[in-house]
Design a protein around this motif. Sequence first.
Motif, PDB file in Angstrom:
ATOM      1  N   VAL A  70       0.843  -1.203   0.000  1.00 54.69           N
ATOM      2  CA  VAL A  70       0.000   0.000   0.000  1.00 54.69           C
ATOM      3  C   VAL A  70       0.874   1.247   0.000  1.00 54.69           C
ATOM      4  N   ASP A  77       2.332   1.884  -3.436  1.00 51.55           N
ATOM      5  CA  ASP A  77       1.380   1.974  -4.550  1.00 51.55           C
ATOM      6  C   ASP A  77       0.926   3.429  -4.713  1.00 51.55           C
ATOM      7  N   ALA A 125      -2.904   4.033  -4.543  1.00 54.14           N
ATOM      8  CA  ALA A 125      -3.394   3.875  -3.167  1.00 54.14           C
ATOM      9  C   ALA A 125      -3.050   5.112  -2.343  1.00 54.14           C
ATOM     10  N   ARG A 158      -5.384   7.921  -3.274  1.00 54.58           N
ATOM     11  CA  ARG A 158      -6.728   7.721  -2.708  1.00 54.58           C
ATOM     12  C   ARG A 158      -6.744   7.913  -1.192  1.00 54.58           C
ATOM     13  N   LEU A 206     -11.275   4.088  -2.104  1.00 55.16           N
ATOM     14  CA  LEU A 206     -10.017   3.616  -1.521  1.00 55.16           C
ATOM     15  C   LEU A 206     -10.067   2.112  -1.292  1.00 55.16           C
ATOM     16  N   LEU A 225      -9.649  -0.564  -4.238  1.00 58.46           N
ATOM     17  CA  LEU A 225      -8.365  -0.912  -4.849  1.00 58.46           C
ATOM     18  C   LEU A 225      -7.941  -2.308  -4.407  1.00 58.46           C
ATOM     19  N   MET A 261      -5.617  -2.379  -1.480  1.00 60.34           N
ATOM     20  CA  MET A 261      -6.250  -2.044  -0.208  1.00 60.34           C
ATOM     21  C   MET A 261      -7.113  -3.196   0.291  1.00 60.34           C
TER      22      MET A 261
END
Length: 130
Positions: free
Chosen positions: A41, A44, A47, A50, A85, A88, A91
């Motif tokens: 995370v 990314d 991510a 978001r 969020l 993803l 996530m």
Amino acid sequence: MSIDTETPTTDTDADRLARELGDAITSLPEYQAYLDAKSEVESDREAQERIEEFEQVREEYLVARQTNQAEDSDKQALTDAKRRLHALPVMKTYLRKQAALENRLQELDDLISQPLAVDFGEQAGSCCQD
């Protein structure tokens, strides 16, 4: 009631066992999987974007609530940002791994609490319970 926060001068068996438990937890497969997912995370880009979006919308919503200016649309914007969020794949994996770790830690808490007259995890993090 005063809580003694001084470090004990001698290690007790409980101190030693607590450190060993902490070390053992870090080697749990659930803990390692959680750390791997967290790292994914953190690295990314989407991510992170978001997360920033969610944090900004959440902050705006909290300010609106504190000033009694929050509208249903503000709450909906927060819900939408959270949904985007959590949609993803990285996530979803992170949240699954986090839940698995929390479940495993709860199992350990239950084992620690069995011989005690209190729930160890609940009591350890609280103050001044009635």
